[in-house]
Write an enzyme that holds these catalytic residues in place. Structure first.
Site, PDB file in Angstrom:
ATOM      1  N   ASP A   1       0.866  -1.187   0.000  1.00  0.00           N
ATOM      2  CA  ASP A   1       0.000   0.000   0.000  1.00  0.00           C
ATOM      3  C   ASP A   1       0.903   1.237   0.000  1.00  0.00           C
ATOM      4  O   ASP A   1       2.107   1.135   0.248  1.00  0.00           O
ATOM      5  CB  ASP A   1      -0.906   0.006   1.241  1.00  0.00           C
ATOM      6  CG  ASP A   1      -1.820   1.233   1.282  1.00  0.00           C
ATOM      7  OD1 ASP A   1      -2.439   1.553   0.252  1.00  0.00           O
ATOM      8  OD2 ASP A   1      -1.901   1.887   2.335  1.00  0.00           O
TER       9      ASP A   1
ATOM     10  N   CYS B   1      -4.363  -1.506  -2.011  1.00  0.00           N
ATOM     11  CA  CYS B   1      -4.550  -0.073  -2.231  1.00  0.00           C
ATOM     12  C   CYS B   1      -5.460   0.088  -3.444  1.00  0.00           C
ATOM     13  O   CYS B   1      -5.112  -0.379  -4.543  1.00  0.00           O
ATOM     14  CB  CYS B   1      -3.184   0.563  -2.485  1.00  0.00           C
ATOM     15  SG  CYS B   1      -3.253   2.304  -2.948  1.00  0.00           S
TER      16      CYS B   1
ATOM     17  N   CYS C   1     -11.108   3.001  -0.006  1.00  0.00           N
ATOM     18  CA  CYS C   1      -9.675   3.267   0.225  1.00  0.00           C
ATOM     19  C   CYS C   1      -9.321   2.467   1.469  1.00  0.00           C
ATOM     20  O   CYS C   1     -10.057   2.497   2.465  1.00  0.00           O
ATOM     21  CB  CYS C   1      -9.438   4.754   0.457  1.00  0.00           C
ATOM     22  SG  CYS C   1      -7.789   5.122   1.116  1.00  0.00           S
TER      23      CYS C   1
HETATM   24  N1  DGL Z   1      -4.871   3.216   0.702  1.00  0.00           N
HETATM   25  C1  DGL Z   1      -4.951   3.703  -0.634  1.00  0.00           C
HETATM   26  C2  DGL Z   1      -6.247   3.279  -1.301  1.00  0.00           C
HETATM   27  O1  DGL Z   1      -6.792   2.264  -0.954  1.00  0.00           O
HETATM   28  C3  DGL Z   1      -4.723   5.148  -0.956  1.00  0.00           C
HETATM   29  C4  DGL Z   1      -4.079   6.020  -0.034  1.00  0.00           C
HETATM   30  C5  DGL Z   1      -3.332   7.162  -0.667  1.00  0.00           C
HETATM   31  O2  DGL Z   1      -3.942   8.122  -1.165  1.00  0.00           O
HETATM   32  O3  DGL Z   1      -2.122   7.053  -0.623  1.00  0.00           O
HETATM   33  O4  DGL Z   1      -6.708   3.921  -2.199  1.00  0.00           O
END
Ligand code: DGL
Length: 264
Positions: free
Chosen positions: A12, A75, A186
């Site tokens: 991530d 992510c 997210c």
């Molecule tokens: N954790 C990431 C997601 O699932 C994004 C986080 C970020 O913007 O870095 O989209």
């Protein structure tokens, strides 16, 4: 080393993917994991697609060189801009992505109103448009970008007045909708799930894709016959791009504290 004995890498932009790792540990307790957080480059969600794709490829290739049996992109943002391209370049590899759990959310009522909370980049991408096309059905779906929220989670601010005030203001437009469900699109957002619920109301159902991703990872390992035969509990190694020497702490700016590392 036999393939089944290799680790599963989980990736991530930062800490968010730990919400997926938690489910992976439940589904696959005997596997070894390497968690890679690219905190030096977080947040990803406000960058452009080419940049995030390049970062994702670079982490993938680093992990691949090290020797892994599967790569979980924990992510949504990185998945939306790079999973197809990674699979195209490495068709033999097991690469699992995560996407907003819209499918179960739209089934929660007859004609539900569902908000999808995600980063600006996730919502901008073609992959999200295709998800909407496939699963919206009779639902009214409201894509809702949450710039700034990842930073709260990254600094460990997952409760408190500052976060509440930020969320109040951010989610204000959603309070006017009669929401049936919210999808946390997210992987950072599950860490502030309770705080989101306080604002939107306890009767709004909240969905996230972590369990689905963990089950899909298990299925892919099973199908390929490379589930670990280990009987004991597996291990987790945490790597963080802000501390490139984490595996060699004497050379890094980290100091050992019990089982953990702290910044010197
Ligand atoms: N954790 C990431 C997601 O699932 C994004 C986080 C970020 O913007 O870095 O989209």
């Amino acid at each position: 080393m036999k393939k089944e004995d290799l680790s599963v890498a989980v990736f991530d932009s930062g800490l968010g993917g730990v919400s997926v790792l938690k489910e992976l540990l439940r589904e696959l307790p005997n596997e070894n994991f390497i968690y890679y957080g690219d905190t030096a480059n977080a947040p990803y969600g406000v960058k452009n697609a080419d940049e995030v794709r390049a970062l994702t490829f670079s982490v993938y290739e680093k992990m691949r060189e090290r020797g892994i049996k599967a790569f979980v992109i924990a992510c949504n943002t990185a998945t939306s801009v790079s999973v197809a391209q990674l699979r195209e370049k490495y068709p033999e590899d097991i690469i699992v992505g995560v996407e907003p759990a819209l499918k179960p959310a739209v089934l929660c009522r007859e004609q539900p109103t569902v908000a999808v909370l995600a980063t600006p980049l996730t919502l901008k991408e073609e992959k999200f448009a295709s998800l909407l096309g496939r699963f919206s059905g009779n639902a009214k779906v409201i894509p809702f970008a949450c710039p700034g929220l990842v930073e709260f989670v990254e600094r460990g601010e997952v409760t408190g007045d500052g976060l509440q005030a930020f969320l109040e203001q951010l989610l204000e437009p959603l309070k006017r909708e009669k929401l049936d469900a919210v999808v946390l699109g997210c992987t950072h957002y599950p860490f502030v799930k309770e705080e989101i619920a306080k604002i939107l109301g306890a009767d709004v159902l909240i969905f996230d894709g972590s369990l689905g991703t963990a089950r899909e990872t298990k299925r892919r390992l099973e199908v390929s016959g490379i589930l670990s035969a280990r009987k004991e509990q597996g291990t987790v190694i945490f790597l963080d791009s802000s501390y490139p020497n984490i595996e060699n702490p004497e050379k890094s700016n980290l100091t050992r504290f019990g089982g953990d590392y702290l910044c010197k």
